[in-house]
Motif scaffolding. Structure first.
Motif, PDB file in Angstrom:
ATOM      1  N   LEU A 171      -7.472  -9.030  35.123  1.00 45.59           N
ATOM      2  CA  LEU A 171      -7.726  -8.792  36.541  1.00 45.59           C
ATOM      3  C   LEU A 171      -8.920  -7.845  36.641  1.00 45.59           C
ATOM      4  O   LEU A 171      -9.203  -7.081  35.714  1.00 45.59           O
ATOM      5  N   PRO A 172      -9.633  -7.847  37.774  1.00 49.70           N
ATOM      6  CA  PRO A 172     -10.885  -7.090  37.868  1.00 49.70           C
ATOM      7  C   PRO A 172     -10.727  -5.616  38.210  1.00 49.70           C
ATOM      8  O   PRO A 172     -11.731  -4.934  38.423  1.00 49.70           O
ATOM      9  N   LEU A 173      -9.519  -5.100  38.238  1.00 41.77           N
ATOM     10  CA  LEU A 173      -9.298  -3.753  38.746  1.00 41.77           C
ATOM     11  C   LEU A 173      -9.822  -2.664  37.832  1.00 41.77           C
ATOM     12  O   LEU A 173     -10.646  -1.841  38.221  1.00 41.77           O
ATOM     13  N   TYR A 174      -9.315  -2.620  36.583  1.00 37.70           N
ATOM     14  CA  TYR A 174      -9.680  -1.537  35.678  1.00 37.70           C
ATOM     15  C   TYR A 174     -11.147  -1.666  35.283  1.00 37.70           C
ATOM     16  O   TYR A 174     -11.603  -2.725  34.871  1.00 37.70           O
ATOM     17  N   GLY A 175     -11.894  -0.588  35.444  1.00 31.95           N
ATOM     18  CA  GLY A 175     -13.321  -0.595  35.177  1.00 31.95           C
ATOM     19  C   GLY A 175     -14.174  -0.961  36.367  1.00 31.95           C
ATOM     20  O   GLY A 175     -15.405  -0.956  36.279  1.00 31.95           O
ATOM     21  N   ALA A 176     -13.550  -1.272  37.517  1.00 32.69           N
ATOM     22  CA  ALA A 176     -14.328  -1.634  38.705  1.00 32.69           C
ATOM     23  C   ALA A 176     -15.155  -0.446  39.193  1.00 32.69           C
ATOM     24  O   ALA A 176     -14.749   0.713  39.059  1.00 32.69           O
ATOM     25  N   ASN A 177     -16.336  -0.749  39.750  1.00 35.48           N
ATOM     26  CA  ASN A 177     -17.146   0.280  40.389  1.00 35.48           C
ATOM     27  C   ASN A 177     -16.502   0.678  41.702  1.00 35.48           C
ATOM     28  O   ASN A 177     -15.921  -0.162  42.402  1.00 35.48           O
ATOM     29  N   VAL A 178     -16.620   1.951  42.052  1.00 32.30           N
ATOM     30  CA  VAL A 178     -16.005   2.491  43.265  1.00 32.30           C
ATOM     31  C   VAL A 178     -17.074   3.160  44.109  1.00 32.30           C
ATOM     32  O   VAL A 178     -17.888   3.925  43.598  1.00 32.30           O
ATOM     33  N   ARG A 179     -17.056   2.852  45.401  1.00 35.69           N
ATOM     34  CA  ARG A 179     -17.854   3.592  46.385  1.00 35.69           C
ATOM     35  C   ARG A 179     -16.904   4.013  47.488  1.00 35.69           C
ATOM     36  O   ARG A 179     -16.198   3.185  48.067  1.00 35.69           O
ATOM     37  N   ILE A 180     -16.837   5.308  47.746  1.00 32.22           N
ATOM     38  CA  ILE A 180     -15.964   5.842  48.793  1.00 32.22           C
ATOM     39  C   ILE A 180     -16.845   6.301  49.938  1.00 32.22           C
ATOM     40  O   ILE A 180     -17.763   7.107  49.751  1.00 32.22           O
ATOM     41  N   PRO A 182     -17.775   8.258  53.539  1.00 34.42           N
ATOM     42  CA  PRO A 182     -17.448   9.614  54.001  1.00 34.42           C
ATOM     43  C   PRO A 182     -16.116   9.692  54.752  1.00 34.42           C
ATOM     44  O   PRO A 182     -15.483  10.740  54.784  1.00 34.42           O
ATOM     45  N   GLU A 183     -15.685   8.563  55.345  1.00 29.99           N
ATOM     46  CA  GLU A 183     -14.413   8.539  56.072  1.00 29.99           C
ATOM     47  C   GLU A 183     -13.223   8.290  55.152  1.00 29.99           C
ATOM     48  O   GLU A 183     -12.079   8.337  55.591  1.00 29.99           O
ATOM     49  N   GLY A 184     -13.479   7.988  53.863  1.00 33.91           N
ATOM     50  CA  GLY A 184     -12.410   7.823  52.883  1.00 33.91           C
ATOM     51  C   GLY A 184     -12.111   6.398  52.470  1.00 33.91           C
ATOM     52  O   GLY A 184     -11.298   6.177  51.566  1.00 33.91           O
ATOM     53  N   THR A 185     -12.733   5.409  53.122  1.00 35.30           N
ATOM     54  CA  THR A 185     -12.508   4.014  52.740  1.00 35.30           C
ATOM     55  C   THR A 185     -13.050   3.770  51.328  1.00 35.30           C
ATOM     56  O   THR A 185     -14.151   4.201  50.999  1.00 35.30           O
ATOM     57  N   ILE A 186     -12.275   3.083  50.513  1.00 35.10           N
ATOM     58  CA  ILE A 186     -12.622   2.840  49.118  1.00 35.10           C
ATOM     59  C   ILE A 186     -13.081   1.396  48.966  1.00 35.10           C
ATOM     60  O   ILE A 186     -12.362   0.463  49.343  1.00 35.10           O
ATOM     61  N   HIS A 187     -14.276   1.215  48.423  1.00 40.67           N
ATOM     62  CA  HIS A 187     -14.826  -0.121  48.172  1.00 40.67           C
ATOM     63  C   HIS A 187     -14.881  -0.340  46.666  1.00 40.67           C
ATOM     64  O   HIS A 187     -15.461   0.478  45.941  1.00 40.67           O
ATOM     65  N   LEU A 188     -14.252  -1.427  46.203  1.00 42.17           N
ATOM     66  CA  LEU A 188     -14.208  -1.769  44.784  1.00 42.17           C
ATOM     67  C   LEU A 188     -15.094  -2.983  44.535  1.00 42.17           C
ATOM     68  O   LEU A 188     -15.140  -3.904  45.354  1.00 42.17           O
ATOM     69  N   ARG A 189     -15.761  -2.987  43.375  1.00 44.41           N
ATOM     70  CA  ARG A 189     -16.576  -4.145  43.003  1.00 44.41           C
ATOM     71  C   ARG A 189     -16.622  -4.253  41.488  1.00 44.41           C
ATOM     72  O   ARG A 189     -16.824  -3.269  40.790  1.00 44.41           O
ATOM     73  N   ARG A 190     -16.419  -5.475  41.024  1.00 40.68           N
ATOM     74  CA  ARG A 190     -16.605  -5.769  39.600  1.00 40.68           C
ATOM     75  C   ARG A 190     -17.092  -7.205  39.496  1.00 40.68           C
ATOM     76  O   ARG A 190     -16.365  -8.139  39.854  1.00 40.68           O
TER      77      ARG A 190
END
Length: 198
Positions: A171-180, A182-190
């Motif tokens: 699954l693409p979760l572990y190692g995914a890039n994270v951008r948070i 300023p309001e706290g929303t978490i964006h994941l990308r792999r």
């Protein structure tokens, strides 16, 4: 470092960090550990670590909410609006498949799970506060019978995650890039995969 799980990251935590300051937390309902460094715009960038941990969710009041009242009983006994033969075995997702549980929580937040065994029969229940529910029953190595009701087909969402796992080998979760933000929303990308945790 947070000792409770969060969803999303509190904006006040981000504003308390100096640029270059580091934040590490787990995401509520998942085994994901996010480490990120604060950026000048008030957000943070980092990654999902290639390890796992789970902490309790934050709460207010004396105890956790009781969950979808009565829905677990419905899921345990009712005939589904949809009844089908499942493609994958019944597993205890909370105890034995943390990565899969995490992916499911990203795809359909808020599902509660129950797992039972009766002799060589395994039963998995899934319920959600929107009234959706699923029950899968498997005896021995036979394919499970799946009952589903409510507005969404929760077992189908689980199968979608398992299909990805089997086709891609992970699954693409572990190692995914994270951008948070300023309001706290978490964006994941792999790779081509992306998801948002709000």
């Amino acid at each position: 470092m947070a000792m409770v799980s969060l969803r999303p990251v509190p904006a006040s935590w981000l504003s308390a960090l100096n640029p270059g300051g580091r934040l590490t937390t787990t995401i509520a309902g998942t085994s994901l550990i996010v480490s990120a460094t604060r950026t000048d715009d008030g957000g943070a960038v980092g990654q999902v670590e290639r390890d796992w941990a789970m902490f309790m969710k934050t709460r207010t009041g004396a105890d956790y909410s009781p969950g979808p009242a009565g829905l677990t009983e419905t899921a345990s006994t009712a005939d589904g609006e949809d009844v089908s033969t499942g493609r994958h075995p019944v597993i205890d997702i909370e105890e034995n498949a943390w990565e899969l549980r995490s992916m499911l929580e990203i795809m359909a937040p808020g599902i509660e799970h129950d797992y039972r065994e009766n002799g060589d029969t395994r039963i998995a229940l899934m319920v959600h506060g929107d009234g959706s529910w699923a029950r899968a029953e498997q005896t021995g190595r036979e394919l499970p019978t799946v009952h589903q009701g409510g507005p969404r087909r929760l077992w189908d969402v689980l199968d979608e995650a398992r299909d990805h796992w089997l086709w891609e080998g992970s699954l693409p979760l572990y190692g995914a890039n994270v951008r948070i933000g300023p309001e706290g929303t978490i964006h994941l990308r792999r790779g081509r995969w992306k998801a948002t945790i709000a």
